[in-house]
Design an enzyme around this catalytic site. Structure first.
Site, PDB file in Angstrom:
ATOM      1  N   ASN A 150       0.706  -1.035   0.089  1.00  0.00           N
ATOM      2  CA  ASN A 150       0.196  -0.169   0.182  1.00  0.00           C
ATOM      3  C   ASN A 150       0.567   1.196   0.008  1.00  0.00           C
ATOM      4  O   ASN A 150       0.551   2.261  -0.766  1.00  0.00           O
ATOM      5  CB  ASN A 150      -1.054   0.068   1.339  1.00  0.00           C
ATOM      6  CG  ASN A 150      -0.567   0.399   2.943  1.00  0.00           C
ATOM      7  OD1 ASN A 150       0.767  -0.487   2.769  1.00  0.00           O
ATOM      8  ND2 ASN A 150      -1.098   0.467   3.798  1.00  0.00           N
ATOM      9  N   GLU A 248       3.173  -5.679  11.962  1.00  0.00           N
ATOM     10  CA  GLU A 248       2.364  -4.444  11.672  1.00  0.00           C
ATOM     11  C   GLU A 248       1.062  -4.870  10.740  1.00  0.00           C
ATOM     12  O   GLU A 248       2.115  -5.128  10.098  1.00  0.00           O
ATOM     13  CB  GLU A 248       3.528  -2.676  11.092  1.00  0.00           C
ATOM     14  CG  GLU A 248       4.118  -2.147  12.254  1.00  0.00           C
ATOM     15  CD  GLU A 248       3.661  -2.277  13.281  1.00  0.00           C
ATOM     16  OE1 GLU A 248       2.968  -2.101  13.575  1.00  0.00           O
ATOM     17  OE2 GLU A 248       4.643  -2.100  14.815  1.00  0.00           O
ATOM     18  N   CYS A 282      -2.940   1.830   6.246  1.00  0.00           N
ATOM     19  CA  CYS A 282      -3.843   1.105   6.597  1.00  0.00           C
ATOM     20  C   CYS A 282      -4.408   1.639   8.145  1.00  0.00           C
ATOM     21  O   CYS A 282      -4.923   0.866   9.110  1.00  0.00           O
ATOM     22  CB  CYS A 282      -2.473  -0.246   7.695  1.00  0.00           C
ATOM     23  SG  CYS A 282      -1.296   1.145   8.550  1.00  0.00           S
ATOM     24  N   GLU A 462       7.701   0.219  15.894  1.00  0.00           N
ATOM     25  CA  GLU A 462       8.928   0.498  15.077  1.00  0.00           C
ATOM     26  C   GLU A 462       8.514   1.930  15.071  1.00  0.00           C
ATOM     27  O   GLU A 462       7.917   2.429  16.135  1.00  0.00           O
ATOM     28  CB  GLU A 462       8.033   0.823  13.305  1.00  0.00           C
ATOM     29  CG  GLU A 462       8.389  -0.913  13.513  1.00  0.00           C
ATOM     30  CD  GLU A 462       7.699  -1.279  11.845  1.00  0.00           C
ATOM     31  OE1 GLU A 462       7.245  -0.466  10.745  1.00  0.00           O
ATOM     32  OE2 GLU A 462       8.071  -2.451  11.478  1.00  0.00           O
TER      33      GLU A 462
END
Ligand code: NAD
Length: 481
Positions: A150, A248, A282, A462
């Site tokens: 994405n 993630e 996301c 992260e």
């Protein structure tokens, strides 16, 4: 564009001789091939990384930093070409890749090029016991980085930059759906002087190439971004080998709109947070909940704005919504639309719900931005990640109701809260189950902050120094004197 693996700073074809077609979503046509690498290619990449590790992990921090800043500069110098490649691969508007994806990839290298020079460890003096404890942090060795389609270069570099800054060597796999900018990154890192073997990029699908990275016994840490089901599979493979994992994963993010918000700003941002990148971020707010008092007003204004979003070819600057990433992904989204159409008592499509035919690009994967009114948060469309230009809306009564709706999914990636009530903000930000809560803004983040989800949206963080912690192992030394 024909794409090759990048191993030991050289372009290499897959050892198996297997290739995958690379599609352009805007036209629905094949425009190149990519290697479908398998465990032999991953092993080759691993060997290159292993050989490079002793020297790279002992390269001075100044030198590592200098190379990373050079990579950042070169990404900026190649902004136009990278944005065009990203858009062609992904279907996103070129202007979006130019404004967001590529600048962010450069920022990732710049940020970690600087961060590594400020990364410090601690010492603890045990007063009265004549002992000194101090902690050193060592790079892990060879690590694996696997990213989705994405935000291709943005998320790929978000993993690679901290990994190499910390002194690791990397075997990295971009999504097979969007390989182009990762391929171009190989040329850039080489030009920037990154030694051979520090970054190795292998292309291929998840089942052969990705799985081989995760299952490799000597790749000791995996940083993964992608779907929740894939994340669970990776965890099952990696756990018996005690690998360090950062996962993630997916989201189903609530967008909570209270009547006391700054309405115009909220409306502008909500259109963006719903449909930016065709809703394939996301962090998009895919479940919109609006306080009863302003529900009808919002519904009318929002639908009006969404109807005016221009769906078109990604090269055109007037395009607001480009093509979704693949034919398969469009079908998946359409299954949700068909489900909604079949249950009009539960789902009311307020706008959208159909394919768009773009002149001269009739085979492209275009969809109307879609708004669906739902009667319950327990419905399928509010519980499953659609990851496309589809949002649902429903009203809420009060704060407690809003909270119940927001937390009523298995996901917990992000949330957006629109209110000018400070006390409510303080209460709700404590209670919303999400890794990040935006208040009166969206997709706005300082790179120093930790990023990640709770619940089924993942484990690990992260960003900031947390990513450097992830890519290093602490060792404590205790000296009695
Ligand atoms: P995906 O899980 O299908 O694929 C992600 C990557 O994993 C790809 O490179 C793929 O080839 C690889 N892969 C697939 N199977 C594998 C396996 N068995 N072993 C190792 N690697 C494997 O996800 P996608 O469709 O590319 O991306 C969309 C998903 O990513 C959505 O769910 C979205 O929410 C999520 N996402 C999450 C974040 C976040 O920060 N939490 C960011 C972006 C996207």
């Amino acid at each position: 564009m024909d794409i090759k693996n990048f191993i030991n700073n050289e372009e290499q074809i897959p050892l198996s001789g297997f290739w995958l077609d690379n599609y352009e979503p805007a036209s629905g046509t094949i425009y190149g091939e990519i290697p479908n690498s398998n465990e032999d290619d991953v092993e080759k990449a691993y060997q290159a990384a292993k050989a490079a590790f002793p020297s790279w992990s002992n390269t001075s921090i100044d030198e590592r930093s200098k190379i990373m800043l050079r990579i950042a500069d070169l990404i900026e110098e190649n902004l136009g070409a990278l944005a065009a490649a990203e858009s062609r691969d992904n279907g996103k508007p070129v202007w979006l890749a130019q404004a967001v994806d590529i600048p962010r990839a450069s920022s990732n290298f710049r940020f970690y090029g600087h961060a590594i020079t400020q990364y410090a460890t601690k010492a603890h003096e045990s007063v009265g016991k004549n002992t000194m404890n101090y902690t050193i942090r060592k790079p892990i060795g060879v690590v694996g980085c696997i990213s989705p389609w994405n935000l291709p270069l943005y998320l790929f570099t978000w993993k690679i930059a901290p990994a190499i800054a910390a002194g690791n060597c990397v075997v990295a796999k971009p999504s097979e759906v969007t390989p182009a900018t990762a391929y171009l990154l190989g040329e850039i890192v080489e030009k920037a002087g990154l030694p051979a073997g520090v970054l190795n990029i292998v292309h291929g699908n998840g089942a052969s190439c990705g799985q081989a990275i995760v299952a490799h016994p000597d790749i000791k840490a995996i940083s993964f971004t992608g779907g929740t089901t894939t994340g669970a599979h990776i965890a099952r493979t990696a756990a018996p080998m005690f690998k360090k994992l950062s996962l993630e994963l997916g989201g189903k993010n609530p967008n909570l709109i209270f009547a006391d918000c700054d309405y115009d700003k909220m409306l502008d941002t909500t259109v963006r947070s719903s449909f930016a990148n065709q809703g394939q971020i996301c962090l998009c707010g895919s479940r919109i909940f609006v306080q009863q008092e302003i529900y009808e007003r919002f519904k009318t204004d929002f639908v009006d704005r969404v109807k005016n979003l221009r769906v078109g070819h990604p090269d055109q600057s007037s395009t607001k919504v480009g093509a979704v990433v693949s034919a398969g992904h469009r079908e998946k989204i359409e299954e949700y639309l068909a489900f909604a159409k079949a249950e009009p008592e539960n789902y009311r499509i307020l706008t959208g719900g159909n394919r768009v035919i773009v002149k001269e690009y009739e085979k492209g994967y275009y969809l109307e931005p879609t708004v669906i009114e739902v009667s319950s948060n327990d419905c399928k469309l509010n519980q499953e990640e659609i990851f496309g230009p589809v949002v649902t809306i429903m009203p809420f009564t009060d704060e407690a109701h809003a909270l119940e709706l927001a937390n009523g999914t298995k996901y917990g990636l992000s949330a957006t809260l629109w209110t000018n009530d400070l006390s409510r903000t303080m209460r709700m930000t404590q209670e919303i189950e999400a890794g990040i809560v935006w208040v009166n803004t969206w997709l706005n983040r300082d790179l120093r902050t930790p990023f990640g989800g709770v619940k089924d949206s993942g484990v690990g963080r992260e960003g900031g120094f947390e990513a450097l912690d992830f890519f290093t192992e602490p060792k404590n030394v205790c000296i009695e004197y």
